[in-house]
Design a protein around this motif. Structure first.
Motif, PDB file in Angstrom:
ATOM      1  N   ALA A  79      37.253  47.576  49.521  1.00  0.00           N
ATOM      2  CA  ALA A  79      36.933  48.306  48.290  1.00  0.00           C
ATOM      3  C   ALA A  79      37.857  47.874  47.159  1.00  0.00           C
ATOM      4  N   PHE A  80      39.143  47.755  47.452  1.00  0.00           N
ATOM      5  CA  PHE A  80      40.089  47.304  46.437  1.00  0.00           C
ATOM      6  C   PHE A  80      39.770  45.868  46.016  1.00  0.00           C
ATOM      7  N   GLY A  81      39.624  44.981  46.987  1.00  0.00           N
ATOM      8  CA  GLY A  81      39.406  43.567  46.690  1.00  0.00           C
ATOM      9  C   GLY A  81      38.146  43.303  45.897  1.00  0.00           C
ATOM     10  N   PHE A  82      37.044  43.890  46.323  1.00  0.00           N
ATOM     11  CA  PHE A  82      35.780  43.631  45.643  1.00  0.00           C
ATOM     12  C   PHE A  82      35.719  44.350  44.299  1.00  0.00           C
ATOM     13  N   GLY A  83      36.268  45.559  44.228  1.00  0.00           N
ATOM     14  CA  GLY A  83      36.297  46.279  42.957  1.00  0.00           C
ATOM     15  C   GLY A  83      37.167  45.581  41.929  1.00  0.00           C
ATOM     16  N   ALA A  84      38.369  45.178  42.359  1.00  0.00           N
ATOM     17  CA  ALA A  84      39.278  44.494  41.441  1.00  0.00           C
ATOM     18  C   ALA A  84      38.715  43.134  41.018  1.00  0.00           C
ATOM     19  N   ALA A  85      38.123  42.394  41.957  1.00  0.00           N
ATOM     20  CA  ALA A  85      37.520  41.107  41.603  1.00  0.00           C
ATOM     21  C   ALA A  85      36.359  41.307  40.629  1.00  0.00           C
ATOM     22  N   GLY A  86      35.566  42.345  40.850  1.00  0.00           N
ATOM     23  CA  GLY A  86      34.472  42.638  39.924  1.00  0.00           C
ATOM     24  C   GLY A  86      34.985  42.929  38.528  1.00  0.00           C
ATOM     25  N   MET A  87      36.021  43.741  38.437  1.00  0.00           N
ATOM     26  CA  MET A  87      36.589  44.074  37.127  1.00  0.00           C
ATOM     27  C   MET A  87      37.192  42.843  36.448  1.00  0.00           C
ATOM     28  N   LEU A  88      37.920  42.031  37.223  1.00  0.00           N
ATOM     29  CA  LEU A  88      38.533  40.838  36.634  1.00  0.00           C
ATOM     30  C   LEU A  88      37.491  39.834  36.157  1.00  0.00           C
ATOM     31  N   THR A  89      36.461  39.605  36.962  1.00  0.00           N
ATOM     32  CA  THR A  89      35.433  38.645  36.534  1.00  0.00           C
ATOM     33  C   THR A  89      34.625  39.190  35.364  1.00  0.00           C
ATOM     34  N   PHE A  90      34.400  40.480  35.355  1.00  0.00           N
ATOM     35  CA  PHE A  90      33.697  41.134  34.237  1.00  0.00           C
ATOM     36  C   PHE A  90      34.521  40.977  32.955  1.00  0.00           C
ATOM     37  N   ALA A  91      35.814  41.234  33.063  1.00  0.00           N
ATOM     38  CA  ALA A  91      36.704  41.100  31.902  1.00  0.00           C
ATOM     39  C   ALA A  91      36.749  39.657  31.423  1.00  0.00           C
ATOM     40  N   TYR A  92      36.817  38.722  32.373  1.00  0.00           N
ATOM     41  CA  TYR A  92      36.878  37.314  31.957  1.00  0.00           C
ATOM     42  C   TYR A  92      35.577  36.872  31.294  1.00  0.00           C
ATOM     43  N   GLY A  93      34.466  37.447  31.713  1.00  0.00           N
ATOM     44  CA  GLY A  93      33.196  37.147  31.037  1.00  0.00           C
ATOM     45  C   GLY A  93      33.255  37.512  29.562  1.00  0.00           C
ATOM     46  N   PHE A  94      33.877  38.642  29.251  1.00  0.00           N
ATOM     47  CA  PHE A  94      34.056  39.021  27.844  1.00  0.00           C
ATOM     48  C   PHE A  94      35.008  38.058  27.145  1.00  0.00           C
ATOM     49  N   LEU A  95      36.051  37.617  27.843  1.00  0.00           N
ATOM     50  CA  LEU A  95      36.993  36.673  27.249  1.00  0.00           C
ATOM     51  C   LEU A  95      36.345  35.325  26.964  1.00  0.00           C
ATOM     52  N   GLU A  96      35.393  34.920  27.803  1.00  0.00           N
ATOM     53  CA  GLU A  96      34.651  33.690  27.522  1.00  0.00           C
ATOM     54  C   GLU A  96      33.899  33.803  26.195  1.00  0.00           C
ATOM     55  N   ASN A  97      33.389  35.012  25.903  1.00  0.00           N
ATOM     56  CA  ASN A  97      32.728  35.233  24.614  1.00  0.00           C
ATOM     57  C   ASN A  97      33.708  35.101  23.449  1.00  0.00           C
ATOM     58  N   ALA A  98      35.009  35.281  23.738  1.00  0.00           N
ATOM     59  CA  ALA A  98      36.035  35.167  22.701  1.00  0.00           C
ATOM     60  C   ALA A  98      36.624  33.761  22.637  1.00  0.00           C
ATOM     61  N   GLY A  99      36.018  32.812  23.364  1.00  0.00           N
ATOM     62  CA  GLY A  99      36.460  31.426  23.278  1.00  0.00           C
ATOM     63  C   GLY A  99      37.259  30.908  24.453  1.00  0.00           C
ATOM     64  N   PHE A 100      37.515  31.734  25.465  1.00  0.00           N
ATOM     65  CA  PHE A 100      38.226  31.255  26.648  1.00  0.00           C
ATOM     66  C   PHE A 100      37.347  30.254  27.395  1.00  0.00           C
TER      67      PHE A 100
END
Length: 127
Positions: free
Chosen positions: A78-99
């Motif tokens: 639960a921790f691993g998949f939840g945290a990975a989901g949040m991190l990848t979700f956040a990075y998707g937004f960062l890609e929109n900001a030019g990452f």
């Protein structure tokens, strides 16, 4: 089956699956460049066979665990998949900001690393 016996069986099964995985990955990388479609696609996907064997080894290990071991694994997953989901979700937004865009191949290793961290946290909590 005792926890110790289950752990030994899991270590053996996972070790064999991962050894096969390394061999198959190395061979498939070497072969895939010189092949035509659709064989190229099939060879590129062959590492999934030993990866599936590793998954089945883990599922068998879960079935051999006691309730506390299963609870620790559930919390770790639960921790691993939840945290990975949040991190990848956040990075998707960062890609929109030019990452820079990151390959999907890194998502599963991230999940496994965070699962390991979650397992350490859960194991510590139940000591």
């Amino acid at each position: 089956m005792s926890q110790r016996t289950a752990a030994r069986a899991y270590t053996r099964e996972l070790g064999l699956a991962m050894a096969a995985y390394v061999i198959v990955v190395l061979v498939s990388i070497r072969l895939v460049g010189g092949l035509d479609q659709p064989i190229k696609t099939l060879v590129a996907l062959t590492p999934l066979v030993p990866a599936a064997l590793a998954l089945f080894a883990y599922i068998r290990f879960l079935s051999r665990m006691d309730e506390l071991g299963r609870r620790i694994q559930l919390e770790a997953l639960a921790f691993g998949f939840g945290a990975a989901g949040m991190l990848t979700f956040a990075y998707g937004f960062l890609e929109n900001a030019g990452f820079p865009q990151i390959s999907y191949i890194w998502v599963f290793p991230l999940m496994i690393a965070l699962w390991g961290i979650g397992g350490a946290i859960a194991s510590y909590r139940y000591r």
